[in-house]
Design a protein around this motif. Structure first.
Motif, PDB file in Angstrom:
ATOM      1  N   TYR A 132     -11.165  -8.955   5.502  1.00  0.00           N
ATOM      2  CA  TYR A 132      -9.918 -10.140   5.403  1.00  0.00           C
ATOM      3  C   TYR A 132      -9.068  -9.676   6.810  1.00  0.00           C
ATOM      4  O   TYR A 132      -9.067 -10.428   7.523  1.00  0.00           O
ATOM      5  CB  TYR A 132      -9.340 -10.213   4.264  1.00  0.00           C
ATOM      6  CG  TYR A 132      -8.031 -10.947   4.436  1.00  0.00           C
ATOM      7  CD1 TYR A 132      -8.241 -12.614   4.648  1.00  0.00           C
ATOM      8  CD2 TYR A 132      -6.658 -10.728   4.320  1.00  0.00           C
ATOM      9  CE1 TYR A 132      -7.262 -13.353   5.138  1.00  0.00           C
ATOM     10  CE2 TYR A 132      -5.701 -11.751   4.489  1.00  0.00           C
ATOM     11  CZ  TYR A 132      -5.955 -12.989   4.784  1.00  0.00           C
ATOM     12  OH  TYR A 132      -4.797 -13.749   5.166  1.00  0.00           O
ATOM     13  N   GLU A 133      -8.446  -8.685   6.714  1.00  0.00           N
ATOM     14  CA  GLU A 133      -7.441  -8.480   7.868  1.00  0.00           C
ATOM     15  C   GLU A 133      -7.962  -7.122   8.714  1.00  0.00           C
ATOM     16  O   GLU A 133      -9.014  -6.730   8.344  1.00  0.00           O
ATOM     17  CB  GLU A 133      -6.055  -8.150   7.272  1.00  0.00           C
ATOM     18  CG  GLU A 133      -6.278  -7.476   5.894  1.00  0.00           C
ATOM     19  CD  GLU A 133      -6.163  -6.241   5.688  1.00  0.00           C
ATOM     20  OE1 GLU A 133      -5.550  -5.608   6.625  1.00  0.00           O
ATOM     21  OE2 GLU A 133      -6.862  -5.656   5.051  1.00  0.00           O
ATOM     22  N   HIS A 143       0.739  -1.350   0.054  1.00  0.00           N
ATOM     23  CA  HIS A 143      -0.003  -0.100  -0.069  1.00  0.00           C
ATOM     24  C   HIS A 143       0.908   1.256   0.131  1.00  0.00           C
ATOM     25  O   HIS A 143       0.372   2.362  -0.074  1.00  0.00           O
ATOM     26  CB  HIS A 143      -0.712   0.318   1.304  1.00  0.00           C
ATOM     27  CG  HIS A 143      -2.120  -0.987   1.271  1.00  0.00           C
ATOM     28  ND1 HIS A 143      -1.654  -2.238   1.601  1.00  0.00           N
ATOM     29  CD2 HIS A 143      -3.225  -0.984   1.579  1.00  0.00           C
ATOM     30  CE1 HIS A 143      -2.649  -3.090   1.753  1.00  0.00           C
ATOM     31  NE2 HIS A 143      -3.853  -2.149   1.672  1.00  0.00           N
ATOM     32  N   TRP A 182      -3.853 -10.160  -3.711  1.00  0.00           N
ATOM     33  CA  TRP A 182      -2.859 -10.825  -3.006  1.00  0.00           C
ATOM     34  C   TRP A 182      -2.714 -12.072  -2.955  1.00  0.00           C
ATOM     35  O   TRP A 182      -1.875 -12.949  -3.126  1.00  0.00           O
ATOM     36  CB  TRP A 182      -2.879 -10.357  -1.508  1.00  0.00           C
ATOM     37  CG  TRP A 182      -4.128 -10.618  -0.435  1.00  0.00           C
ATOM     38  CD1 TRP A 182      -5.236  -9.999  -0.668  1.00  0.00           C
ATOM     39  CD2 TRP A 182      -4.045 -11.918  -0.004  1.00  0.00           C
ATOM     40  NE1 TRP A 182      -5.826 -10.866   0.177  1.00  0.00           N
ATOM     41  CE2 TRP A 182      -5.350 -11.766   0.505  1.00  0.00           C
ATOM     42  CE3 TRP A 182      -3.404 -12.977   0.336  1.00  0.00           C
ATOM     43  CZ2 TRP A 182      -5.970 -13.000   1.535  1.00  0.00           C
ATOM     44  CZ3 TRP A 182      -3.725 -13.877   0.907  1.00  0.00           C
ATOM     45  CH2 TRP A 182      -4.938 -14.185   1.773  1.00  0.00           C
ATOM     46  N   CYS A 217     -11.586  -6.214   1.162  1.00  0.00           N
ATOM     47  CA  CYS A 217     -10.338  -7.076   0.859  1.00  0.00           C
ATOM     48  C   CYS A 217     -10.779  -8.379   0.186  1.00  0.00           C
ATOM     49  O   CYS A 217     -12.131  -8.707   0.218  1.00  0.00           O
ATOM     50  CB  CYS A 217     -10.016  -7.692   2.301  1.00  0.00           C
ATOM     51  SG  CYS A 217      -9.569  -6.422   3.523  1.00  0.00           S
ATOM     52  N   ASP A 218      -9.847  -8.986  -0.527  1.00  0.00           N
ATOM     53  CA  ASP A 218     -10.063 -10.017  -1.246  1.00  0.00           C
ATOM     54  C   ASP A 218      -9.461 -11.071  -0.480  1.00  0.00           C
ATOM     55  O   ASP A 218      -8.980 -10.953   0.650  1.00  0.00           O
ATOM     56  CB  ASP A 218      -9.567 -10.040  -2.697  1.00  0.00           C
ATOM     57  CG  ASP A 218     -10.278 -10.889  -3.646  1.00  0.00           C
ATOM     58  OD1 ASP A 218     -10.919 -11.655  -3.096  1.00  0.00           O
ATOM     59  OD2 ASP A 218      -9.980 -10.727  -4.770  1.00  0.00           O
ATOM     60  N   GLU A 253      -2.673  -3.404  -4.006  1.00  0.00           N
ATOM     61  CA  GLU A 253      -3.343  -2.121  -3.626  1.00  0.00           C
ATOM     62  C   GLU A 253      -2.628  -0.736  -3.918  1.00  0.00           C
ATOM     63  O   GLU A 253      -2.900   0.107  -3.675  1.00  0.00           O
ATOM     64  CB  GLU A 253      -3.551  -2.196  -1.997  1.00  0.00           C
ATOM     65  CG  GLU A 253      -4.678  -2.824  -1.547  1.00  0.00           C
ATOM     66  CD  GLU A 253      -5.702  -2.053  -1.460  1.00  0.00           C
ATOM     67  OE1 GLU A 253      -6.270  -1.645  -2.436  1.00  0.00           O
ATOM     68  OE2 GLU A 253      -6.215  -1.587  -0.435  1.00  0.00           O
ATOM     69  N   ASN A 268       1.310  -5.425   3.886  1.00  0.00           N
ATOM     70  CA  ASN A 268       0.305  -6.633   3.375  1.00  0.00           C
ATOM     71  C   ASN A 268      -0.325  -6.349   2.153  1.00  0.00           C
ATOM     72  O   ASN A 268      -0.236  -5.402   1.452  1.00  0.00           O
ATOM     73  CB  ASN A 268      -0.532  -6.552   4.361  1.00  0.00           C
ATOM     74  CG  ASN A 268      -1.584  -5.366   4.592  1.00  0.00           C
ATOM     75  OD1 ASN A 268      -0.908  -4.291   4.637  1.00  0.00           O
ATOM     76  ND2 ASN A 268      -2.748  -5.660   4.454  1.00  0.00           N
ATOM     77  N   CYS A 269      -0.309  -7.391   1.286  1.00  0.00           N
ATOM     78  CA  CYS A 269      -0.445  -8.991   1.971  1.00  0.00           C
ATOM     79  C   CYS A 269       0.677  -9.578   1.334  1.00  0.00           C
ATOM     80  O   CYS A 269       0.427  -9.915   0.168  1.00  0.00           O
ATOM     81  CB  CYS A 269      -1.697  -9.573   1.596  1.00  0.00           C
ATOM     82  SG  CYS A 269      -3.186  -8.993   2.983  1.00  0.00           S
ATOM     83  N   LYS A 327      -7.201  -4.150   8.726  1.00  0.00           N
ATOM     84  CA  LYS A 327      -7.314  -2.652   8.306  1.00  0.00           C
ATOM     85  C   LYS A 327      -8.992  -2.426   8.014  1.00  0.00           C
ATOM     86  O   LYS A 327      -9.662  -1.611   8.124  1.00  0.00           O
ATOM     87  CB  LYS A 327      -6.643  -2.367   7.044  1.00  0.00           C
ATOM     88  CG  LYS A 327      -5.065  -2.191   7.144  1.00  0.00           C
ATOM     89  CD  LYS A 327      -4.617  -1.898   5.731  1.00  0.00           C
ATOM     90  CE  LYS A 327      -3.073  -1.593   6.073  1.00  0.00           C
ATOM     91  NZ  LYS A 327      -2.548  -1.489   4.668  1.00  0.00           N
ATOM     92  N   CYS A 379      -7.735   0.539   0.300  1.00  0.00           N
ATOM     93  CA  CYS A 379      -8.930   0.497   1.476  1.00  0.00           C
ATOM     94  C   CYS A 379      -9.143   1.568   2.239  1.00  0.00           C
ATOM     95  O   CYS A 379     -10.004   2.027   2.769  1.00  0.00           O
ATOM     96  CB  CYS A 379      -8.342  -0.506   2.395  1.00  0.00           C
ATOM     97  SG  CYS A 379      -6.602  -0.789   2.768  1.00  0.00           S
ATOM     98  N   ALA A 414     -10.193  -0.800  -2.505  1.00  0.00           N
ATOM     99  CA  ALA A 414      -9.397  -1.808  -1.870  1.00  0.00           C
ATOM    100  C   ALA A 414      -9.207  -3.148  -2.880  1.00  0.00           C
ATOM    101  O   ALA A 414      -9.697  -3.063  -3.916  1.00  0.00           O
ATOM    102  CB  ALA A 414      -9.919  -2.489  -0.421  1.00  0.00           C
ATOM    103  N   CYS A 415      -8.692  -4.424  -2.344  1.00  0.00           N
ATOM    104  CA  CYS A 415      -8.172  -5.331  -3.191  1.00  0.00           C
ATOM    105  C   CYS A 415      -9.446  -6.073  -3.526  1.00  0.00           C
ATOM    106  O   CYS A 415      -9.187  -7.020  -4.572  1.00  0.00           O
ATOM    107  CB  CYS A 415      -7.074  -6.219  -2.576  1.00  0.00           C
ATOM    108  SG  CYS A 415      -7.401  -7.213  -1.055  1.00  0.00           S
TER     109      CYS A 415
HETATM  110 FE1  SF3 Z   1      -6.117  -6.251   0.573  1.00  0.00          FE
HETATM  111 FE2  SF3 Z   1      -4.473  -7.501   2.231  1.00  0.00          FE
HETATM  112 FE3  SF3 Z   1      -7.356  -6.208   2.706  1.00  0.00          FE
HETATM  113 FE4  SF3 Z   1      -6.132  -2.946   1.791  1.00  0.00          FE
HETATM  114  S1  SF3 Z   1      -3.907  -6.094   0.356  1.00  0.00           S
HETATM  115  S2  SF3 Z   1      -7.371  -4.492   1.445  1.00  0.00           S
HETATM  116  S3  SF3 Z   1      -6.486  -7.805   2.026  1.00  0.00           S
END
Ligand code: SF3
Ligand code: SF4
Length: 549
Positions: A491-492, A244, A293, A405-406, A268, A312-313, A494, A458, A432-433
């Motif tokens: 997903y995570e 990011h 990712w 997230c993906d 991202e 990440n990721c 954030k 994101c 976002a992804c």
């Molecule tokens: Fe995607 Fe990891 Fe969350 Fe920044 S790069 S959004 S999952």
């Protein structure tokens, strides 16, 4: 092993044997130890702040160290040990400064906890780790669920705060709250209501962090403008930059200027192409390579140049490509080359540049393909009148924010199907992804506007919020009365922070998937669904019908 901080968590309630993300029990335990030491450091930082002692180094360090414990960021025991050692060193120094002013200061036990660096850090981490939600007694389960929500949310907010810091944007109230949130984990007297308030405060502070980051990006690189980004590589030596961190991307562009290297974005970093000053200054910032990712093992293997992962990721790399992979900042993996930052926060990227020059690069032209990015708040609000008129005249019926997230789970095909089924008189905003499932689809136009608009990363949820607030003002209604539905994927951590921001703003009827967080207890979810009508996704058809009714 205890970890349930992400959506991928094994068996739906926590990773018990080994992380589904590839995190080993040893790394997990040392990260638990690090978080424990950060809680002690925060207790001292708050007292130091109250005594007007400068805590800036500790503030920034705390954000970076929390970032390193997020999902798919750092898999290295030695990196996590180094962060832990630094936490203790900073704490010792800060504590001495406080005691020089107030020798009688009393500290909580956690502020004196010092691991033995001669013994197993993993074993010590296991002893201080927070428990599984399922291991907590019934009477404590909801408070514990909210504690984890606060911890994971503050990790997400800390990561955005760290990015904003890199771009020269800081706010003392954010740092103060990061420490307050960590210190709250030391306080057994807080009630359920206190924890609900703290979780919403994480959302409020995260909004400020995203605002700082937006200011950092736009002041440095200009407001994003709609920009076509090639998806077809061009012949020549190549570097791929993932994560990011746009400031690190800029540093890589600066250090590769004048070489024969073409720079590509991954994941991202796609929205970076929308920043006009970055594009204008560095014409070798050319295109985007790969998708989300979880596809990186295929994408990285095929990429014929060096690859730098800024955040990440990161997935555990295969041997087939690990020699061309470099990490920086909070990112680490045992077998990968780590490029340490200089005093300016910027690494010397020479090893990655040398690797890119040694590798073949792209040798053939590929058929042209592209996507358009850059529909951040300034670009969209620049055509606000067109948007408002199109809604008033019935040309645009509804807006869907399909973002987040993906991930690897099959249930995520919901989001592609949802976008495909959105009626032709509706607009899809994305960020976002998660967008990589549909980002290259041509959805055409409505009322002269693209039906699919990418708002960015994101953290550019900040843009979505600005657009929603401006439209609500234009129509003189509450945000919840707008013809706007939010269909989010998480997903995570954030994503946890962004969700808390939306709840802090009172946004209702958010649909969340692909599954609900394992760390949210049934009662806490009931509370969120009662107050905010937060709901789990069902089927694209059912959810679309409900949003449009
Ligand atoms: Fe995607 Fe990891 Fe969350 Fe920044 S790069 S959004 S999952
Ligand atoms: Fe499991 Fe997610 Fe924790 Fe990794 S970060 S160990 S996948 S819960």
């Amino acid at each position: 092993m205890f970890c349930e901080q992400c959506e991928q968590t094994a068996s739906g309630d926590g990773c018990h044997q080994f992380g589904a993300c590839g995190k080993s029990p040893q790394v997990n335990a040392v990260q638990d130890l690090l978080v424990h030491c950060l809680r002690g450091l925060s207790a001292i930082a708050l007292t130091a702040k109250a005594n007007q002692i400068d805590t800036h180094e500790v503030d920034v360090f705390t954000c970076e160290a929390l970032f390193a414990t997020m999902t798919n960021v750092n898999f290295s025991v030695s990196h996590c040990e180094a962060y832990t050692r630094q936490a203790i060193a900073l704490r010792t120094d800060l504590r001495a400064q406080v005691e020089a002013l107030r020798s009688e200061t009393e500290w909580p036990a956690i502020a004196s906890f010092t691991p033995s660096f001669d013994a197993s850090l993993a074993e010590q981490g296991e002893e201080v780790a927070l428990k599984f939600l399922s291991q907590v007694g019934e009477d404590a389960v909801d408070i514990f669920s909210l504690k984890l929500t606060v911890l994971y949310g503050i990790k997400g907010a800390a990561s955005y705060t760290f990015h904003a810091y890199e771009l020269g944007q800081e706010d003392e109230q954010v740092y103060q709250f990061v420490h307050e949130a960590l210190n709250a984990l030391n306080d057994e007297s807080l009630t359920l209501a206190d924890w609900v308030d703290l979780a919403l405060k994480v959302g409020e502070i995260n909004l400020r962090s995203m605002e700082l980051l937006d200011t950092g990006h736009t002041q440095a690189y200009g407001h994003p403008v709609p920009t076509s980004v090639p998806l077809n590589p061009r012949p020549g030596k190549a570097i791929l930059v993932s994560g990011h961190d746009i400031r690190q991307l800029e540093a890589i562009l600066k250090q590769t200027a004048g070489t024969e290297i073409t720079v590509y974005t991954h994941g991202e970093l796609l929205p970076a192409h929308g920043y006009p000053l970055l594009k204008a200054t560095y014409p070798h910032l050319y295109g985007h390579y790969g998708t989300a990712w979880q596809n990186q093992t295929k994408d990285f293997l095929r990429f014929p140049g060096a690859i730098i992962v800024t955040t990440n990721c990161l997935m555990p790399p295969h041997d087939t490509y690990s020699d061309k992979l470099f990490t920086v900042g909070p990112v680490g993996y045992p077998q990968l080359s780590f490029l340490p930052a200089s005093d300016t926060g910027i690494p010397d990227y020479a090893p990655a540049i040398a690797k890119a020059l040694a590798l073949p690069g792209f040798t053939e032209e590929a058929p042209p393909r592209s996507v358009t990015v850059g529909f951040a708040h300034n670009a969209v609000l620049g055509v606000a009148e067109t948007v408002v008129n199109a809604v008033k005249q019935g040309q645009i019926r509804h807006f869907f924010l399909v973002g987040g997230c993906d991930g690897a789970k099959p249930g995520r095909s919901y989001y592609t199907e949802f976008v495909e089924k959105v009626p032709a008189d509706c607009v899809v905003l994305t960020l976002a992804c998660g967008k990589f499932r549909f980002f290259d689809q041509d959805l055409g136009k409505v009322a002269g506007l693209p039906r699919l608009m990418d708002l960015g990363q994101c953290n550019d949820a900040y843009s979505a919020i600005q657009i929603a607030i401006a439209l609500a003002n234009a129509f003189a209604v509450d945000i919840n009365e707008l013809p706007l539905s939010m269909i989010l994927s998480w997903y995570e951590q954030k994503a946890v922070a962004v969700l808390l921001t939306l709840l802090h703003l009172g946004i209702k009827n958010i649909r969340l998937g692909p599954t609900l967080p394992a760390f949210i207890s049934p009662n806490v979810f009931k509370l969120l669904s009662t107050h905010y009508q937060l709901q789990a996704i069902t089927t694209p058809e059912r959810d679309l019908a409900a949003c449009l009714c």
